[in-house]
Design a protein around this motif. Structure first.
Motif, short mmCIF file in Angstrom:
data_model
loop_
_atom_site.label_atom_id
_atom_site.label_comp_id
_atom_site.label_asym_id
_atom_site.label_seq_id
_atom_site.Cartn_x
_atom_site.Cartn_y
_atom_site.Cartn_z
N GLU A 41 18.27 21.62 58.98
CA GLU A 41 18.04 22.72 59.92
C GLU A 41 18.06 24.05 59.16
OE1 GLU A 41 17.10 24.07 63.66
OE2 GLU A 41 17.60 21.98 63.23
N LEU A 42 19.04 24.16 58.26
CA LEU A 42 19.17 25.37 57.44
C LEU A 42 20.18 25.13 56.34
CD1 LEU A 42 22.12 26.81 58.29
CD2 LEU A 42 20.82 27.51 60.27
N THR A 43 20.31 26.12 55.47
CA THR A 43 21.31 26.11 54.40
C THR A 43 22.29 27.25 54.62
OG1 THR A 43 19.78 25.21 52.75
CG2 THR A 43 21.68 26.42 51.92
N TYR A 44 23.59 26.95 54.46
CA TYR A 44 24.62 27.98 54.50
C TYR A 44 25.00 28.39 53.07
CZ TYR A 44 25.62 27.55 59.49
OH TYR A 44 25.54 27.58 60.87
N MET A 45 25.23 29.69 52.89
CA MET A 45 25.74 30.23 51.64
C MET A 45 26.77 31.31 51.95
SD MET A 45 22.27 30.41 49.26
CE MET A 45 23.23 30.86 47.81
N SER A 46 27.40 31.85 50.91
CA SER A 46 28.46 32.84 51.09
C SER A 46 28.34 33.92 50.02
CB SER A 46 29.83 32.16 51.02
OG SER A 46 30.87 33.06 51.28
N TRP A 47 28.64 35.16 50.41
CA TRP A 47 28.50 36.32 49.53
C TRP A 47 29.82 36.57 48.81
CZ3 TRP A 47 24.36 38.31 47.68
CH2 TRP A 47 24.29 39.63 47.22
N PRO A 48 29.85 36.55 47.49
CA PRO A 48 31.12 36.70 46.76
C PRO A 48 31.76 38.06 46.94
CG PRO A 48 29.23 36.80 45.27
CD PRO A 48 28.69 36.40 46.60
N SER A 49 33.08 38.07 46.97
CA SER A 49 33.81 39.32 47.18
C SER A 49 34.28 39.91 45.85
CB SER A 49 35.03 39.08 48.09
OG SER A 49 36.02 38.34 47.39
N ARG A 50 34.42 41.21 45.85
CA ARG A 50 34.96 41.91 44.68
C ARG A 50 36.41 41.49 44.44
NH1 ARG A 50 32.90 46.38 42.39
NH2 ARG A 50 31.53 46.67 44.20
N ARG A 51 37.09 41.12 45.49
CA ARG A 51 38.50 40.72 45.38
C ARG A 51 38.67 39.56 44.39
NH1 ARG A 51 41.52 37.25 50.00
NH2 ARG A 51 43.63 37.24 49.17
N ILE A 52 37.73 38.62 44.41
CA ILE A 52 37.81 37.45 43.53
C ILE A 52 37.12 37.71 42.20
CG2 ILE A 52 37.14 35.03 43.26
CD1 ILE A 52 39.39 35.43 45.28
N TRP A 53 35.90 38.28 42.24
CA TRP A 53 35.07 38.36 41.05
C TRP A 53 35.24 39.65 40.26
CZ3 TRP A 53 32.22 34.44 39.01
CH2 TRP A 53 32.10 33.30 39.79
N LYS A 54 35.85 40.66 40.87
CA LYS A 54 36.15 41.92 40.19
C LYS A 54 34.93 42.47 39.45
CE LYS A 54 41.09 40.95 39.97
NZ LYS A 54 41.05 39.83 40.93
N THR A 55 35.01 42.69 38.13
CA THR A 55 33.92 43.35 37.41
C THR A 55 32.67 42.47 37.29
OG1 THR A 55 34.81 42.63 35.28
CG2 THR A 55 35.50 44.79 36.10
N TYR A 56 32.80 41.17 37.55
CA TYR A 56 31.66 40.26 37.45
C TYR A 56 30.88 40.16 38.76
CZ TYR A 56 33.78 38.66 33.09
OH TYR A 56 34.31 38.61 31.82
#
Length: 360
Positions: free
Chosen positions: A27-42
């Motif tokens: 039907e569709l694909t789910y994804m998620s947008w990474p947060s600065r809290r986890i990835w910081k400078t990356y």
């Protein structure tokens, strides 16, 4: 089975659940947008990878991407109008693990909530622990709360009654303290409608997932398993003879591959048939990478009419991998995308996606 918004469903509902294989229509694909809290400078680099994957999948099927409200505008701008942005608080991008694992039953689709706990408490997950429930509530899909803790990347099904898993991830005190392998297996069979669970050892404590199966072995079809093959590993099946001194000196990932290949060579699937094992060699030349870099081509995603797989910059290996996958999925377009930032985080395209199957 209740169909009310946010209502939980019994694992067996009004009939057996069954998890379809990934190549079944979505039907569709789910994804998620990474947060600065986890990835910081990356965060900027990894967001570029996620947006690239989302735009690529959106050429073949709808994509819904979860993002914090404060990040929604930037996510929409990066992903384009072809990707729906759903304002939901998230910690990280690994939708395969935080989202629901969807199953089909006599009344349609339900979602298995595997009680995400940050891969055994290795990462903060105050928001991600609720992602599966939020998705199911938003779509008015019944929620099946699993009696075990795990992640979607820890399981791989053929859609015909067989499930693959690593013991290191699921039979682990950081997820399921006090549970035996038999106990975990009974839960997997009930949750996903399988009759045969094929276990391989995996590796404990060397990566955040304790070696998910979707970085090692995938079903390309019932009876066909494609395996991520380390450059140092021989493509020939291992024997039962004692390991040589060179083998004993191999890294843990090569040893895990050899053990898995030996176990799967001897295994039978739910139909009682031996497995056809296909080696998918990992790239040998990827330049300077961090210790957590995932250079696994098998961490691809099967979308409607396509296979989205990584490109690592080793031109010879990239082309060879695409050719193997093209043969495994005839009639599907094979598209390769660079995911270097994602790989540095220890994951890949499959880890970042979760399919919602079409109800039949």
């Amino acid at each position: 089975m209740g169909q009310g918004k946010g209502q939980d469903a019994a694992p067996d509902g009004n009939g057996p659940w069954r998890m379809p294989d990934e190549a079944s229509p979505h039907e569709l694909t789910y994804m998620s947008w990474p947060s600065r809290r986890i990835w910081k400078t990356y965060v900027h680099a990894v967001r570029e990878d996620i947006a690239r994957i989302a735009r690529t999948i959106a050429e073949f099927e709808p994509v819904t991407l979860l993002a914090d409200e404060r990040d929604a505008k930037g996510a929409r701008r990066a992903c384009g109008s072809g990707v729906e942005i759903l304002p939901v608080p998230v910690d990280d991008l690994w939708m395969r693990d935080t989202g629901p694992s969807f199953v089909l039953g006599p009344d349609g689709v339900a979602g298995v909530d595997l009680n995400f706990n940050g891969w055994g408490g290795k990462q903060p997950h105050t928001r991600d622990r609720h992602v599966a429930r939020r998705i199911l509530s938003d779509r008015d899909v019944p929620r099946v709360e699993a009696p075990i803790v795990g992640e979607g990347g820890a399981i791989e099904v053929d859609g015909a009654g067989t499930l693959l898993a690593t013991e290191s991830s699921l039979v682990n005190a950081n997820r399921n303290p006090g549970m035996s392998r038999d106990g975990v297996e009974r839960a997997l069979k009930r949750l996903f409608g399988v009759t045969e669970v094929l276990w391989v050892d995996g590796v404990r404590g060397k990566d955040i997932t304790d070696y998910h199966i979707d970085a090692l072995a995938r079903f390309a079809a019932p009876g066909v398993v494609v395996m991520s093959t380390p450059p140092s590993a021989s493509p020939s099946p291992p024997t039962s003879s004692p390991p040589s001194s060179s083998t004993s000196a191999e890294d843990v990932w090569t040893k895990a591959y050899r053990q898995a290949r030996e176990a799967l060579t001897a295994a039978k699937d739910a139909r009682g048939k031996a497995l056809d094992l296909v080696d998918l060699p990992e790239p040998a030349h990827i330049g300077r990478r961090g210790p957590d870099f995932l250079a696994s081509y098998v961490n691809y995603y099967v979308a409607n009419g396509a296979v989205i797989m990584p490109r690592f910059g080793d031109k010879k290996a990239d082309a060879a991998a695409a050719a193997i996958v093209r043969d495994l999925y005839p009639g599907r377009e094979v598209t390769q995308v660079p995911v270097d930032a994602l790989g540095e985080g220890g994951g890949g395209i499959h880890c970042a996606t979760q399919q919602l199957p079409k109800a039949r």
